[in-house]
Motif scaffolding. Structure first.
Motif, short mmCIF file in Angstrom:
data_model
loop_
_atom_site.label_atom_id
_atom_site.label_comp_id
_atom_site.label_asym_id
_atom_site.label_seq_id
_atom_site.Cartn_x
_atom_site.Cartn_y
_atom_site.Cartn_z
N ASP A 174 -1.70 6.72 10.59
CA ASP A 174 -0.23 6.83 10.63
C ASP A 174 0.38 5.57 11.23
O ASP A 174 1.37 5.03 10.72
CB ASP A 174 0.20 8.04 11.48
CG ASP A 174 -0.20 9.36 10.87
OD1 ASP A 174 -0.32 9.43 9.63
OD2 ASP A 174 -0.41 10.33 11.63
N VAL A 175 -0.20 5.10 12.31
CA VAL A 175 0.31 3.91 12.98
C VAL A 175 0.17 2.69 12.08
O VAL A 175 1.08 1.87 11.96
CB VAL A 175 -0.41 3.69 14.33
CG1 VAL A 175 -0.02 2.37 14.96
CG2 VAL A 175 -0.09 4.84 15.29
N SER A 176 -0.96 2.59 11.38
CA SER A 176 -1.19 1.48 10.48
C SER A 176 -0.17 1.48 9.35
O SER A 176 0.40 0.45 8.99
CB SER A 176 -2.61 1.55 9.91
OG SER A 176 -2.80 0.51 8.97
N SER A 177 0.10 2.66 8.79
CA SER A 177 1.08 2.79 7.71
C SER A 177 2.47 2.43 8.22
O SER A 177 3.22 1.71 7.54
CB SER A 177 1.06 4.23 7.19
OG SER A 177 2.08 4.42 6.26
N ALA A 178 2.82 2.89 9.40
CA ALA A 178 4.13 2.59 9.98
C ALA A 178 4.25 1.09 10.24
O ALA A 178 5.32 0.51 10.04
CB ALA A 178 4.33 3.38 11.27
N LEU A 179 3.17 0.47 10.65
CA LEU A 179 3.18 -0.97 10.91
C LEU A 179 3.42 -1.74 9.62
O LEU A 179 4.18 -2.70 9.58
CB LEU A 179 1.86 -1.41 11.56
CG LEU A 179 1.74 -2.90 11.88
CD1 LEU A 179 2.83 -3.34 12.85
CD2 LEU A 179 0.36 -3.21 12.45
N THR A 180 2.81 -1.29 8.52
CA THR A 180 3.02 -1.94 7.23
C THR A 180 4.47 -1.85 6.82
O THR A 180 5.08 -2.83 6.39
CB THR A 180 2.12 -1.28 6.16
OG1 THR A 180 0.75 -1.42 6.55
CG2 THR A 180 2.33 -1.91 4.80
N ALA A 199 7.05 -1.39 8.80
CA ALA A 199 7.84 -2.20 9.73
C ALA A 199 7.74 -3.68 9.38
O ALA A 199 8.75 -4.40 9.44
CB ALA A 199 7.36 -1.96 11.16
N ASN A 200 6.57 -4.13 9.01
CA ASN A 200 6.41 -5.54 8.64
C ASN A 200 7.19 -5.87 7.37
O ASN A 200 7.78 -6.94 7.25
CB ASN A 200 4.93 -5.90 8.47
CG ASN A 200 4.22 -6.03 9.80
OD1 ASN A 200 4.84 -6.32 10.81
ND2 ASN A 200 2.91 -5.80 9.80
N MET A 201 7.20 -4.93 6.40
CA MET A 201 7.98 -5.14 5.18
C MET A 201 9.48 -5.20 5.52
O MET A 201 10.21 -6.03 4.98
CB MET A 201 7.70 -4.02 4.17
CG MET A 201 6.33 -4.15 3.51
SD MET A 201 5.84 -2.77 2.43
CE MET A 201 7.32 -2.21 1.69
N ALA A 202 9.91 -4.32 6.39
CA ALA A 202 11.32 -4.31 6.80
C ALA A 202 11.69 -5.61 7.50
O ALA A 202 12.76 -6.19 7.26
CB ALA A 202 11.61 -3.12 7.71
N LYS A 203 10.78 -6.11 8.34
CA LYS A 203 11.04 -7.37 9.03
C LYS A 203 11.13 -8.52 8.03
O LYS A 203 12.00 -9.38 8.13
CB LYS A 203 9.96 -7.66 10.06
CG LYS A 203 10.21 -8.94 10.85
CD LYS A 203 9.10 -9.25 11.80
CE LYS A 203 9.35 -10.50 12.61
NZ LYS A 203 9.66 -11.69 11.86
N SER A 204 10.24 -8.51 7.03
CA SER A 204 10.26 -9.55 6.01
C SER A 204 11.58 -9.52 5.24
O SER A 204 12.19 -10.57 4.99
CB SER A 204 9.08 -9.35 5.06
OG SER A 204 9.15 -10.27 4.00
N THR A 205 12.05 -8.32 4.89
CA THR A 205 13.33 -8.18 4.18
C THR A 205 14.47 -8.67 5.06
O THR A 205 15.37 -9.36 4.59
CB THR A 205 13.55 -6.71 3.78
OG1 THR A 205 12.46 -6.30 2.95
CG2 THR A 205 14.84 -6.52 3.04
N ALA A 206 14.44 -8.31 6.33
CA ALA A 206 15.49 -8.73 7.25
C ALA A 206 15.48 -10.26 7.43
O ALA A 206 16.54 -10.89 7.45
CB ALA A 206 15.32 -8.05 8.61
N ASP A 207 14.29 -10.84 7.53
CA ASP A 207 14.19 -12.30 7.65
C ASP A 207 14.76 -12.98 6.41
O ASP A 207 15.48 -13.98 6.52
CB ASP A 207 12.73 -12.73 7.85
CG ASP A 207 12.19 -12.39 9.24
OD1 ASP A 207 13.02 -12.14 10.14
OD2 ASP A 207 10.96 -12.38 9.39
N SER A 208 14.47 -12.43 5.24
CA SER A 208 14.98 -13.00 3.99
C SER A 208 16.51 -12.91 3.95
O SER A 208 17.19 -13.86 3.57
CB SER A 208 14.37 -12.25 2.80
OG SER A 208 14.95 -12.68 1.60
#
Length: 170
Positions: free
Chosen positions: A82-88, A90-99
């Protein structure tokens, strides 16, 4: 010589609680310096120390009724997956936010280049074409509404004048 200090035992006597200032029946472990109310008009009052004193006597009974699978309303437990999936996610959301931040910064730089030294917005031919593309449909809609409104008024005027003409003719 023997200690002859008078020590008064205060157990279930009337008094005011040192901490809460509530009146009730209570006790003092230190000759009245601190008074702890047990029974009040609000009911029985317990402190952390009371729980600590009672716990050794009830711990086995509590353990006997606690079975994790039988507890309803318990929180979900997160697994490593669950934590690994949530981290993935979160990382995608961060990438979108950075873009998005990068694009916003780029847009801000472009807009800054369109301002004159006195803060006026500078237009060029392309800006005018772009602006016209945005407002042309709105202008056409307003013209269409105005023509329709005038046509409706014209029909109403014709009816009125023909009605007026017929009444004056009699």
């Amino acid at each position: 010589m023997a200690d002859t200090t008078l020590y008064k035992q205060i157990v279930l006597e009337w008094g005011q609680d040192t901490d809460s200032l509530i009146w009730g029946m209570g006790y003092s472990p230190d000759n009245g310096e601190h008074f702890y109310v047990l029974n009040t008009t609000y009911g029985r009052k317990y402190r952390t120390e009371d729980g600590d004193r009672i716990w050794p006597f009830i711990v086995d009974k509590v353990k006997a009724v606690l079975d994790w699978s039988n507890i309803s309303g318990k929180p979900d437990v997160a697994t490593k997956a669950d934590v690994s999936s949530a981290l993935t996610v979160a990382n995608m959301a961060k990438s979108t936010a950075d873009s998005a931040l990068s694009k916003a910064n780029s847009n801000a730089a472009t807009l800054n280049n369109k301002l004159s030294p006195d803060g006026q917005f500078l237009f060029n031919e392309n800006d005018g074409d772009n602006m016209w593309a945005l407002i042309e449909p709105k202008i056409k809609q307003l013209i269409k509404e105005e023509v329709s409104s005038q046509q409706q008024e014209g029909v109403g005027d014709n009816n009125e004048s023909s009605h007026n003409g017929s009444s004056t003719g009699n």
